[in-house]
Design a protein around this motif. Structure first.
Motif, short mmCIF file in Angstrom:
data_model
loop_
_atom_site.label_atom_id
_atom_site.label_comp_id
_atom_site.label_asym_id
_atom_site.label_seq_id
_atom_site.Cartn_x
_atom_site.Cartn_y
_atom_site.Cartn_z
N PRO A 3 0.83 -1.21 0.00
CA PRO A 3 0.00 0.00 0.00
C PRO A 3 0.86 1.26 0.00
CG PRO A 3 -0.80 -1.56 1.62
CD PRO A 3 0.52 -2.08 1.13
N ARG A 4 0.32 2.31 -0.59
CA ARG A 4 1.02 3.59 -0.68
C ARG A 4 0.18 4.68 -0.02
NH1 ARG A 4 5.71 3.56 -4.28
NH2 ARG A 4 5.90 1.36 -4.71
N LEU A 5 0.83 5.50 0.78
CA LEU A 5 0.22 6.69 1.35
C LEU A 5 0.76 7.88 0.56
CD1 LEU A 5 -1.32 8.33 3.54
CD2 LEU A 5 0.78 8.20 4.90
N VAL A 6 -0.13 8.68 0.01
CA VAL A 6 0.28 9.89 -0.71
C VAL A 6 -0.27 11.08 0.04
CG1 VAL A 6 0.15 11.18 -2.88
CG2 VAL A 6 0.33 8.68 -2.92
N VAL A 7 0.62 12.03 0.35
CA VAL A 7 0.25 13.23 1.09
C VAL A 7 0.55 14.43 0.19
CG1 VAL A 7 0.73 14.62 3.14
CG2 VAL A 7 0.81 12.12 3.29
N ALA A 8 -0.45 15.28 0.02
CA ALA A 8 -0.29 16.51 -0.76
C ALA A 8 -0.75 17.68 0.09
CB ALA A 8 -1.11 16.43 -2.05
N SER A 47 -8.64 29.50 7.69
CA SER A 47 -8.10 30.82 7.99
C SER A 47 -6.74 31.05 7.34
CB SER A 47 -7.98 31.01 9.51
OG SER A 47 -7.07 30.08 10.05
N GLU A 48 -6.03 29.97 7.03
CA GLU A 48 -4.72 30.08 6.39
C GLU A 48 -4.76 29.64 4.92
OE1 GLU A 48 -1.71 28.12 8.68
OE2 GLU A 48 -2.56 28.85 10.55
N ARG A 49 -5.94 29.21 4.45
CA ARG A 49 -6.10 28.71 3.08
C ARG A 49 -5.15 27.54 2.81
NH1 ARG A 49 -5.73 34.24 2.41
NH2 ARG A 49 -3.80 34.04 1.24
N ARG A 50 -5.06 26.64 3.79
CA ARG A 50 -4.20 25.45 3.69
C ARG A 50 -5.04 24.19 3.58
NH1 ARG A 50 1.15 25.78 4.52
NH2 ARG A 50 1.94 27.68 5.43
N TYR A 51 -4.54 23.24 2.80
CA TYR A 51 -5.22 21.96 2.59
C TYR A 51 -4.20 20.83 2.70
CZ TYR A 51 -8.83 24.96 0.79
OH TYR A 51 -9.78 25.93 0.67
N PHE A 89 4.35 17.25 -2.25
CA PHE A 89 3.83 15.90 -2.39
C PHE A 89 4.80 14.94 -1.72
CE2 PHE A 89 2.15 18.15 -6.03
CZ PHE A 89 0.85 17.68 -6.12
N SER A 90 4.27 13.95 -1.05
CA SER A 90 5.08 12.89 -0.47
C SER A 90 4.39 11.57 -0.72
CB SER A 90 5.25 13.08 1.04
OG SER A 90 5.83 14.32 1.34
N GLU A 91 5.18 10.53 -0.95
CA GLU A 91 4.64 9.19 -1.15
C GLU A 91 5.41 8.23 -0.25
OE1 GLU A 91 4.10 5.88 -4.66
OE2 GLU A 91 4.32 7.97 -5.23
N PHE A 92 4.67 7.43 0.50
CA PHE A 92 5.27 6.49 1.44
C PHE A 92 4.79 5.07 1.14
CE2 PHE A 92 4.65 10.58 3.46
CZ PHE A 92 5.91 10.88 3.94
N MET A 93 5.69 4.13 1.19
CA MET A 93 5.35 2.71 1.07
C MET A 93 5.06 2.20 2.47
SD MET A 93 8.25 1.42 -1.64
CE MET A 93 8.03 -0.24 -1.12
N LEU A 94 3.94 1.52 2.65
CA LEU A 94 3.56 1.03 3.97
C LEU A 94 3.79 -0.47 4.03
CD1 LEU A 94 0.30 3.10 4.35
CD2 LEU A 94 2.59 3.67 5.12
N GLU A 95 4.60 -0.89 4.96
CA GLU A 95 4.90 -2.30 5.13
C GLU A 95 4.62 -2.71 6.56
OE1 GLU A 95 8.88 -2.97 3.82
OE2 GLU A 95 8.46 -2.25 1.81
N THR A 96 4.37 -3.96 6.76
CA THR A 96 4.14 -4.48 8.09
C THR A 96 5.43 -4.50 8.88
OG1 THR A 96 2.43 -5.88 7.17
CG2 THR A 96 3.23 -6.46 9.37
#
Length: 97
Positions: A3-8, A47-51, A89-96
């Motif tokens: 699985p991949r976690l993508v954070v933007a 209030s900061e226009r952040r997402y 953008f960040s992408e993380f591989m999720l492993e057990t």
């Protein structure tokens, strides 16, 4: 498959913020539409226009399908270049463990 976690994370201009808000619901609908999307969430700090978008995908191919999604390619990415003053953008591989 891993699985991949993508954070933007984005911060918008005042005008850009209004435009991005018009697309938030569809963004989540499009991302969640495929079975390969395990989770899609957006956190807002108005209030900061952040997402902060966090998405969890079944594998790397699923992330690539989102990148190639017509809405993502033709509306979001060109829009982000106009609407946003900061972005990462960040992408993380999720492993057990």
């Amino acid at each position: 498959m891993t699985p991949r976690l993508v954070v933007a994370e984005f911060r918008c201009s005042q005008d850009g913020d209004a435009e991005l808000r018009k697309h938030l619901d569809r963004t989540l609908q499009e991302a969640r539409a495929g079975a390969a999307c395990l989770q899609a969430t957006v956190w807002e700090r108005p209030s900061e226009r952040r997402y902060l978008f966090t998405t969890m995908w079944s594998d790397r191919d699923a992330v690539q399908r989102w990148v190639e999604n017509e809405f993502h390619r033709t509306i979001l990415m060109p829009g982000f270049r106009r609407w946003c003053t900061e972005g990462s953008f960040s992408e993380f591989m999720l492993e057990t463990d």
